[in-house]
Design a protein around this motif. Structure first.
Motif, PDB file in Angstrom:
ATOM      1  N   LEU A  44       0.840  -1.207   0.000  1.00 56.95           N
ATOM      2  CA  LEU A  44       0.000   0.000   0.000  1.00 56.95           C
ATOM      3  C   LEU A  44       0.873   1.254   0.000  1.00 56.95           C
ATOM      4  CD1 LEU A  44      -2.807  -0.955   2.574  1.00 56.95           C
ATOM      5  CD2 LEU A  44      -3.035  -0.764   0.079  1.00 56.95           C
ATOM      6  N   LEU A  45       1.946   1.223   0.782  1.00 60.72           N
ATOM      7  CA  LEU A  45       2.856   2.368   0.838  1.00 60.72           C
ATOM      8  C   LEU A  45       3.605   2.542  -0.486  1.00 60.72           C
ATOM      9  CD1 LEU A  45       4.203   1.768   4.434  1.00 60.72           C
ATOM     10  CD2 LEU A  45       2.855   3.738   3.689  1.00 60.72           C
ATOM     11  N   ARG A  46       4.080   1.448  -1.078  1.00 56.50           N
ATOM     12  CA  ARG A  46       4.802   1.523  -2.359  1.00 56.50           C
ATOM     13  C   ARG A  46       3.930   2.116  -3.460  1.00 56.50           C
ATOM     14  NH1 ARG A  46       7.247  -3.425  -0.796  1.00 56.50           N
ATOM     15  NH2 ARG A  46       5.575  -4.656  -1.695  1.00 56.50           N
ATOM     16  N   ARG A  47       2.662   1.731  -3.487  1.00 52.25           N
ATOM     17  CA  ARG A  47       1.748   2.200  -4.539  1.00 52.25           C
ATOM     18  C   ARG A  47       1.175   3.579  -4.243  1.00 52.25           C
ATOM     19  NH1 ARG A  47      -2.462  -2.406  -5.217  1.00 52.25           N
ATOM     20  NH2 ARG A  47      -1.526  -3.269  -3.399  1.00 52.25           N
ATOM     21  N   GLY A  48       1.442   4.114  -3.064  1.00 52.18           N
ATOM     22  CA  GLY A  48       0.907   5.417  -2.704  1.00 52.18           C
ATOM     23  C   GLY A  48      -0.550   5.377  -2.275  1.00 52.18           C
ATOM     24  N   GLU A  49      -1.063   4.181  -1.986  1.00 53.29           N
ATOM     25  CA  GLU A  49      -2.454   4.046  -1.570  1.00 53.29           C
ATOM     26  C   GLU A  49      -2.632   4.318  -0.074  1.00 53.29           C
ATOM     27  OE1 GLU A  49      -4.028   0.305  -2.960  1.00 53.29           O
ATOM     28  OE2 GLU A  49      -3.244   0.655  -4.967  1.00 53.29           O
ATOM     29  N   ALA A  50      -1.529   4.415   0.632  1.00 55.45           N
ATOM     30  CA  ALA A  50      -1.532   4.825   2.037  1.00 55.45           C
ATOM     31  C   ALA A  50      -0.395   5.818   2.199  1.00 55.45           C
ATOM     32  CB  ALA A  50      -1.335   3.617   2.952  1.00 55.45           C
ATOM     33  N   ALA A  51      -0.660   6.887   2.934  1.00 50.80           N
ATOM     34  CA  ALA A  51       0.334   7.951   3.070  1.00 50.80           C
ATOM     35  C   ALA A  51       1.295   7.715   4.229  1.00 50.80           C
ATOM     36  CB  ALA A  51      -0.370   9.296   3.250  1.00 50.80           C
ATOM     37  N   THR A  52       0.854   6.971   5.227  1.00 54.42           N
ATOM     38  CA  THR A  52       1.684   6.753   6.412  1.00 54.42           C
ATOM     39  C   THR A  52       1.655   5.276   6.803  1.00 54.42           C
ATOM     40  OG1 THR A  52      -0.135   7.091   7.965  1.00 54.42           O
ATOM     41  CG2 THR A  52       1.113   9.065   7.305  1.00 54.42           C
ATOM     42  N   VAL A  53       2.642   4.888   7.613  1.00 64.33           N
ATOM     43  CA  VAL A  53       2.667   3.519   8.145  1.00 64.33           C
ATOM     44  C   VAL A  53       1.413   3.276   8.967  1.00 64.33           C
ATOM     45  CG1 VAL A  53       3.845   1.995   9.770  1.00 64.33           C
ATOM     46  CG2 VAL A  53       5.172   3.305   8.099  1.00 64.33           C
ATOM     47  N   HIS A  54       1.018   4.257   9.752  1.00 61.93           N
ATOM     48  CA  HIS A  54      -0.176   4.112  10.580  1.00 61.93           C
ATOM     49  C   HIS A  54      -1.397   3.785   9.710  1.00 61.93           C
ATOM     50  CE1 HIS A  54      -3.033   4.807  13.827  1.00 61.93           C
ATOM     51  NE2 HIS A  54      -3.708   5.579  12.992  1.00 61.93           N
ATOM     52  N   GLU A  55      -1.572   4.547   8.632  1.00 61.63           N
ATOM     53  CA  GLU A  55      -2.707   4.324   7.743  1.00 61.63           C
ATOM     54  C   GLU A  55      -2.641   2.945   7.082  1.00 61.63           C
ATOM     55  OE1 GLU A  55      -4.609   6.086   3.591  1.00 61.63           O
ATOM     56  OE2 GLU A  55      -3.047   7.229   4.616  1.00 61.63           O
ATOM     57  N   ALA A  56      -1.459   2.563   6.587  1.00 66.36           N
ATOM     58  CA  ALA A  56      -1.311   1.272   5.917  1.00 66.36           C
ATOM     59  C   ALA A  56      -1.568   0.116   6.876  1.00 66.36           C
ATOM     60  CB  ALA A  56       0.082   1.147   5.311  1.00 66.36           C
ATOM     61  N   ALA A  57      -1.010   0.200   8.067  1.00 66.75           N
ATOM     62  CA  ALA A  57      -1.193  -0.864   9.057  1.00 66.75           C
ATOM     63  C   ALA A  57      -2.655  -0.971   9.471  1.00 66.75           C
ATOM     64  CB  ALA A  57      -0.301  -0.602  10.276  1.00 66.75           C
ATOM     65  N   GLU A  58      -3.284   0.164   9.663  1.00 68.04           N
ATOM     66  CA  GLU A  58      -4.695   0.172  10.049  1.00 68.04           C
ATOM     67  C   GLU A  58      -5.564  -0.456   8.953  1.00 68.04           C
ATOM     68  OE1 GLU A  58      -7.236   3.926  10.476  1.00 68.04           O
ATOM     69  OE2 GLU A  58      -6.541   3.492  12.533  1.00 68.04           O
ATOM     70  N   ARG A  59      -5.280  -0.149   7.696  1.00 66.66           N
ATOM     71  CA  ARG A  59      -6.084  -0.678   6.579  1.00 66.66           C
ATOM     72  C   ARG A  59      -5.988  -2.197   6.445  1.00 66.66           C
ATOM     73  NH1 ARG A  59      -5.354   2.770   1.264  1.00 66.66           N
ATOM     74  NH2 ARG A  59      -6.558   1.020   0.482  1.00 66.66           N
ATOM     75  N   VAL A  60      -4.832  -2.768   6.799  1.00 66.15           N
ATOM     76  CA  VAL A  60      -4.694  -4.225   6.678  1.00 66.15           C
ATOM     77  C   VAL A  60      -4.947  -4.943   7.993  1.00 66.15           C
ATOM     78  CG1 VAL A  60      -3.111  -4.065   4.723  1.00 66.15           C
ATOM     79  CG2 VAL A  60      -2.187  -4.261   7.042  1.00 66.15           C
ATOM     80  N   GLY A  61      -5.245  -4.193   9.052  1.00 67.43           N
ATOM     81  CA  GLY A  61      -5.540  -4.810  10.344  1.00 67.43           C
ATOM     82  C   GLY A  61      -4.306  -5.292  11.077  1.00 67.43           C
ATOM     83  N   LEU A  62      -3.281  -4.471  11.109  1.00 75.63           N
ATOM     84  CA  LEU A  62      -1.999  -4.825  11.714  1.00 75.63           C
ATOM     85  C   LEU A  62      -1.583  -3.723  12.679  1.00 75.63           C
ATOM     86  CD1 LEU A  62       0.510  -6.801  11.469  1.00 75.63           C
ATOM     87  CD2 LEU A  62       1.406  -5.171   9.794  1.00 75.63           C
ATOM     88  N   SER A  63      -0.960  -4.097  13.776  1.00 78.57           N
ATOM     89  CA  SER A  63      -0.455  -3.069  14.688  1.00 78.57           C
ATOM     90  C   SER A  63       0.814  -2.466  14.100  1.00 78.57           C
ATOM     91  CB  SER A  63      -0.154  -3.665  16.062  1.00 78.57           C
ATOM     92  OG  SER A  63       0.973  -4.516  16.001  1.00 78.57           O
ATOM     93  N   ARG A  64       1.069  -1.222  14.440  1.00 77.32           N
ATOM     94  CA  ARG A  64       2.294  -0.588  13.950  1.00 77.32           C
ATOM     95  C   ARG A  64       3.522  -1.287  14.497  1.00 77.32           C
ATOM     96  NH1 ARG A  64       1.733   5.661  14.999  1.00 77.32           N
ATOM     97  NH2 ARG A  64       2.800   4.788  16.756  1.00 77.32           N
ATOM     98  N   SER A  65       3.473  -1.750  15.735  1.00 78.72           N
ATOM     99  CA  SER A  65       4.637  -2.442  16.305  1.00 78.72           C
ATOM    100  C   SER A  65       4.948  -3.718  15.529  1.00 78.72           C
ATOM    101  CB  SER A  65       4.433  -2.734  17.789  1.00 78.72           C
ATOM    102  OG  SER A  65       3.351  -3.615  17.973  1.00 78.72           O
TER     103      SER A  65
END
Length: 145
Positions: free
Chosen positions: A26-47
């Protein structure tokens, strides 16, 4: 201890590793702007993302990011360097750096560092093609990584 790598079938990987790669995509394709957003979209904790991010890659990406440094002696004539760069681009090589010496006795040394991950063929084929160009007197691979 030396790093060891394994190729593992996707359905055997833990969910956290799979979701980490999904978030990275998601981050590579620009579909998420931040790690927080990408992790949240896939259901993953940032840690969990930060735990796995530097260790998980799709198999097709493991051979990428290859870098080669090529040294060439070129005749000091208009268009020779342009032909070299055109050949590099046409082959799928991506120039990262270029350095040229001041021409002496009608010759200039040019050192090009390029990303070879997109090459259509082998690096040796590209070098052979460069050697055949009019105005290229010597071509040598001086480094790879």
């Amino acid at each position: 201890m030396a790093e060891r790598y394994y190729a593992v079938r996707e359905d055997l990987l833990p969910e956290g590793i799979l979701k980490t790669e999904q978030a990275k995509e998601l981050l590579r394709r620009g579909e998420a702007a931040t790690v927080h957003e990408a992790a949240e979209r896939v259901g993953l904790s940032r840690s969990a993302f930060y735990k796995y991010k530097d260790g998980v890659y799709p198999l097709e990406q493991t051979g990428r990011e290859r870098i080669a440094t090529v040294s060439m002696d070129l005749e000091h004539r208009s268009g020779v360097l342009s032909k070299v760069l055109g050949t590099l681009a046409a082959s799928g090589g991506n120039v990262l750096t270029i350095s040229q010496s001041i021409p002496l006795q009608g010759m200039a040394n040019v050192v090009v560092t390029l990303d070879t991950s997109g090459l259509a063929g082998a690096l040796a084929e590209l070098i052979d093609g460069l050697k055949r160009l009019d105005g290229v007197k010597r071509t040598t691979i001086v480094g790879r990584s």
